[in-house]
Write an enzyme that holds these catalytic residues in place. Structure first.
Site, PDB file in Angstrom:
ATOM      1  CG  HIS A 110      -1.263   0.554   1.148  1.00  0.00           C
ATOM      2  ND1 HIS A 110      -3.182   1.124   0.743  1.00  0.00           N
ATOM      3  CD2 HIS A 110      -1.798   2.675   1.441  1.00  0.00           C
ATOM      4  CE1 HIS A 110      -3.919   2.401   1.462  1.00  0.00           C
ATOM      5  NE2 HIS A 110      -2.903   3.387   1.196  1.00  0.00           N
ATOM      6  CB  CYS A 111       1.706   3.256  -2.429  1.00  0.00           C
ATOM      7  SG  CYS A 111       3.109   4.793  -2.950  1.00  0.00           S
ATOM      8  N   PRO A 112       1.234   5.246   0.320  1.00  0.00           N
ATOM      9  CG  PRO A 112       2.628   6.393   2.167  1.00  0.00           C
ATOM     10  CD  PRO A 112       2.341   5.039   1.581  1.00  0.00           C
ATOM     11  CG  ASN A 145      -5.346   7.713  -0.529  1.00  0.00           C
ATOM     12  OD1 ASN A 145      -4.803   7.176   0.772  1.00  0.00           O
ATOM     13  ND2 ASN A 145      -5.968   8.390  -0.494  1.00  0.00           N
ATOM     14  CG  ASN A 146      -4.827   2.773  -5.790  1.00  0.00           C
ATOM     15  OD1 ASN A 146      -5.565   1.713  -5.177  1.00  0.00           O
ATOM     16  ND2 ASN A 146      -5.184   3.043  -6.516  1.00  0.00           N
TER      17      ASN A 146
END
Length: 421
Positions: free
Chosen positions: A216-218, A221-222
């Site tokens: 999960h890549c902040p 945001n996805n």
């Protein structure tokens, strides 16, 4: 070890039939006491849980409504520590750190839009400096050949970064079906309670299962999954190339700007003239005409303007930011390139390493079933089917979907070169 005694019960003798014998003999009814031992940690946790329940009953009426749910969640975690005899140190540590993981997931979910805003804002600031500070300088000092090179390469990088970042944030990573189906699966998600196909993992931040989940890549945001993995890697790759371009081409400008700012600081420290004080009149430093209101002391204007100082600071800001991002994001890009060459994701890297060590102890070699060779892995990842796709699907923006549906992974024939490109 402390032993707890329980009431003794007679053991029913083997072969006893109540229909044929009303009561067994005295020998058959020999009592065999049995005892149950409990771990000291379990008994202590049990007593602590009873004390906590007693305290909660007395203070339930004084607890605010918004705190009852977190308190009940903590009580559930505490009960899980002594739920059964299979409890070990790993289970206890995971249970204790569960609130920490929960808070991290919540904060990442809340600040996801803030991270996206930071990416857009920082990138826009670099573009502003490039267009309004550096481009006029390039047009006045560089030769026509270098001007064409900088304009074409810079805008190509900008288009690739913008396109892939937008697609990575807006494209769904892919989710397994929640309705009943005949798709083969390898396990059942304990949180979603649905079958999980191969390479599918649960994301605690998105609170759902993701097909071919990488992480999960902040900053997006996805989640990075099956359908947006290529967009994520391409964004990292072209952002790294863009930062390296700004860092290398702006090195001399950064050195000149740093020296100019340092020179400005020394000029500000130096005092111009002699300060006007009463002591100066007494010792005769200042002329007597100053007593009449005439001033012969004029502080000269600084040899630089606010615009010059702002220009040099902007160049320093751009070089420091792009160099830092190039180093950090470049390392991440290289790591993901290695994973793509091996046909793995970030999660599968840990799983496969553990499995390889386990097989090595047995004298066997573990082989990744989703790897088709280094070159073929890159072809599958980018969707290259013919030679022209290296240009149209890799070096130019392309919105084609990846191979397969992310549910089954036996669609690629395992041969030496499945795509003769």
């Amino acid at each position: 070890m402390r032993r707890l005694k329980f009431p003794q019960f007679p053991e029913v003798p083997s072969g006893f039939n109540p229909r044929t014998c009303a009561s067994p003999s005295k020998e058959d009814c020999e009592v065999r006491p049995w005892r149950v031992t409990m771990r000291p940690c379990t008994s202590v946790m049990h007593l602590f849980g009873r004390w906590l329940r007693g305290c909660s009953r007395r203070s339930r009426s004084r607890i605010p409504q918004r705190l009852r749910k977190p308190l009940s969640y903590f009580r559930l975690l505490l009960k899980s520590l002594y739920f059964n005899s299979l409890t070990n140190s790993d289970v206890v540590v995971d249970s204790l750190f569960e609130p920490v993981f929960w808070m991290v997931d919540i904060l990442t979910r809340w600040f996801g839009k803030v991270f996206v805003f930071l990416v857009v804002a920082l990138t826009s600031s670099i573009l502003f400096i490039a267009y309004f500070c550096l481009l006029p300088l390039v047009l006045h000092t560089y030769s026509p050949g270098w001007i064409i090179w900088h304009i074409c390469y810079g805008h190509w990088i900008l288009v690739m970064i913008t396109f892939h970042y937008y697609k990575a944030t807006s494209t769904s990573p892919g989710y397994p079906p929640k309705m009943k189906n005949d798709i083969p699966f390898v396990s059942v998600c304990k949180k979603c309670i649905i079958p999980k196909p191969a390479r599918t993992h649960h994301c605690g931040i998105c609170n759902t299962c993701i097909l071919k989940m990488d992480h999960h890549c902040p900053w997006l945001n996805n989640c990075v999954g099956h359908f947006n993995h290529r967009y994520f890697f391409s964004f990292c790759l072209y952002m790294t190339l863009g930062c390296l371009y700004c860092s290398i081409s702006g090195r001399n400008l950064f050195i000149d700007a740093y020296n100019a700012i340092d020179h400005f600081k020394h000029m500000d420290v130096e005092k111009q003239g002699v300060p006007v004080t009463g002591v100066g009149l007494l010792i005769g430093i200042l002329p007597q005409e100053s007593m009449t209101g005439k001033s012969y002391h004029h502080t000269p204007q600084p040899p630089y303007t606010f615009k010059d100082k702002l220009f040099h600071k902007s160049v320093i800001y751009m070089w420091v930011l792009t160099s830092t991002v190039a180093v950090a994001l470049g390392g991440l890009t290289v790591w993901h390139a290695i994973l793509i060459s091996r046909g793995e994701t970030s999660i599968e890297r840990h799983i496969n390493s553990k499995e390889a060590r386990r097989m090595m102890k047995r004298g066997k070699v573990y082989k990744n079933p989703f790897s088709y060779g280094k070159l073929n892995n890159w072809k599958v990842f980018f969707g290259v089917e013919k030679k022209s796709h290296w240009l149209t699907r890799v070096l130019l923006p392309s919105g084609h979907v990846p191979y397969g549906d992310g549910l089954t992974w036996d669609i690629y024939p395992l041969k030496k070169d499945m795509m003769p490109v």
